[in-house]
Design a protein around this motif. Structure first.
Motif, PDB file in Angstrom:
ATOM      1  N   SER A   1       0.847  -1.190   0.000  1.00 58.80           N
ATOM      2  CA  SER A   1       0.000   0.000   0.000  1.00 58.80           C
ATOM      3  C   SER A   1       0.880   1.237   0.000  1.00 58.80           C
ATOM      4  CB  SER A   1      -0.901   0.019   1.231  1.00 58.80           C
ATOM      5  OG  SER A   1      -1.834  -1.028   1.155  1.00 58.80           O
TER       6      SER A   1
ATOM      7  N   GLY B   1       0.003   5.135   0.198  1.00 64.90           N
ATOM      8  CA  GLY B   1      -1.140   6.047   0.363  1.00 64.90           C
ATOM      9  C   GLY B   1      -2.421   5.238   0.303  1.00 64.90           C
ATOM     10  N   CYS B   2      -3.336   5.632  -0.580  1.00 62.22           N
ATOM     11  CA  CYS B   2      -4.605   4.903  -0.700  1.00 62.22           C
ATOM     12  C   CYS B   2      -4.610   3.935  -1.879  1.00 62.22           C
ATOM     13  CB  CYS B   2      -5.762   5.899  -0.822  1.00 62.22           C
ATOM     14  SG  CYS B   2      -5.640   6.939  -2.278  1.00 62.22           S
ATOM     15  N   MET B   3      -3.432   3.680  -2.443  1.00 62.30           N
ATOM     16  CA  MET B   3      -3.333   2.794  -3.600  1.00 62.30           C
ATOM     17  C   MET B   3      -2.559   1.530  -3.244  1.00 62.30           C
ATOM     18  SD  MET B   3      -2.613   5.417  -6.786  1.00 62.30           S
ATOM     19  CE  MET B   3      -1.215   4.475  -7.177  1.00 62.30           C
ATOM     20  N   LEU B   4      -2.837   0.468  -3.981  1.00 56.50           N
ATOM     21  CA  LEU B   4      -2.046  -0.751  -3.892  1.00 56.50           C
ATOM     22  C   LEU B   4      -1.096  -0.742  -5.082  1.00 56.50           C
ATOM     23  CD1 LEU B   4      -1.437  -3.380  -2.387  1.00 56.50           C
ATOM     24  CD2 LEU B   4      -3.188  -4.496  -3.800  1.00 56.50           C
ATOM     25  N   GLN B   5       0.195  -0.763  -4.776  1.00 59.35           N
ATOM     26  CA  GLN B   5       1.209  -0.645  -5.810  1.00 59.35           C
ATOM     27  C   GLN B   5       1.969  -1.956  -5.958  1.00 59.35           C
ATOM     28  OE1 GLN B   5       5.032   1.637  -5.241  1.00 59.35           O
ATOM     29  NE2 GLN B   5       4.031   2.998  -6.708  1.00 59.35           N
TER      30      GLN B   5
ATOM     31  N   ASP C   1      -3.291  -0.996  -8.316  1.00 53.98           N
ATOM     32  CA  ASP C   1      -3.681   0.169  -9.099  1.00 53.98           C
ATOM     33  C   ASP C   1      -2.620   0.566 -10.120  1.00 53.98           C
ATOM     34  OD1 ASP C   1      -6.195   0.793  -7.689  1.00 53.98           O
ATOM     35  OD2 ASP C   1      -4.845   1.030  -5.980  1.00 53.98           O
TER      36      ASP C   1
ATOM     37  N   TRP D   1      -9.147   0.707 -12.500  1.00 54.31           N
ATOM     38  CA  TRP D   1      -9.574   0.317 -11.151  1.00 54.31           C
ATOM     39  C   TRP D   1     -10.194  -1.058 -11.143  1.00 54.31           C
ATOM     40  CZ3 TRP D   1      -8.590   2.606  -6.586  1.00 54.31           C
ATOM     41  CH2 TRP D   1      -7.977   3.845  -6.640  1.00 54.31           C
TER      42      TRP D   1
END
Length: 175
Positions: free
Chosen positions: A79, A81-85, A120, A167
């Protein structure tokens, strides 16, 4: 004649059957390390490999020709921030097995796993001078996000590449 030359001649006549497997046991670490140390400019300790393979074994994928390890990709997801990388840390293919789309297949398989886990975006760094890697990632839709000056220990600049993913995937596959 060297083993490498014999192998190259054999492939010109009939491409080898390559199988793909994920990391499953400690003894495979030396195979990962052997391929990567031979092909990449950065040295990594055994602890670096263990960090990746024990936290994300599904993202450590091998290419094998019979009992020989001929390629590997090592990745992770986290994770940010608010994204899954997703992150591609290492990709290496034995020189005798290049131009057989093994590197492309390894990257596609890793991307497929990451998509199933709903990442994401996927990022990586590669040497600015590694034209083969840049062509591979360009062909898969990665964009060049940023130049990192003297990023590697050998003083070479890197490019940070990024693959932006929708998304939601309609069928969950990349290829």
């Amino acid at each position: 004649m060297s083993e490498s030359k014999e192998t190259e001649q054999d492939f010109k006549q009939l491409p080898p059957e390559i199988s793909y497997t994920i990391f499953s046991k400690e003894s495979e670490l030396k195979d990962i390390q052997g391929l990567i140390d031979k092909e990449l400019s950065e040295p990594y300790s055994i602890y670096t490999y263990r960090y990746f393979v024990y936290n994300w074994p599904q993202l450590c994928i091998f290419a094998r020709h019979r009992d020989r390890y001929v390629g590997v990709i090592v990745c992770k997801m986290e994770s940010v921030g608010c994204m899954l990388q997703g992150y591609i840390a290492m990709l290496a293919v034995d020189p005798a097995y290049r131009l057989l789309k093994i590197g492309t297949t390894l990257v596609e398989k890793a991307i497929d796993v990451m998509i199933l886990d709903h990442v994401d975006e996927i990022v990586l760094e590669t040497e600015l001078t590694n034209k083969a890697a840049l062509r591979l990632y360009d062909s898969l839709g990665f964009i060049r996000e940023k130049r990192l000056v003297r990023y590697y220990m050998n003083g070479v600049d890197a490019l940070r590449l990024k693959l932006l993913l929708p998304w939601r995937q309609s069928d969950g596959s990349f290829s």
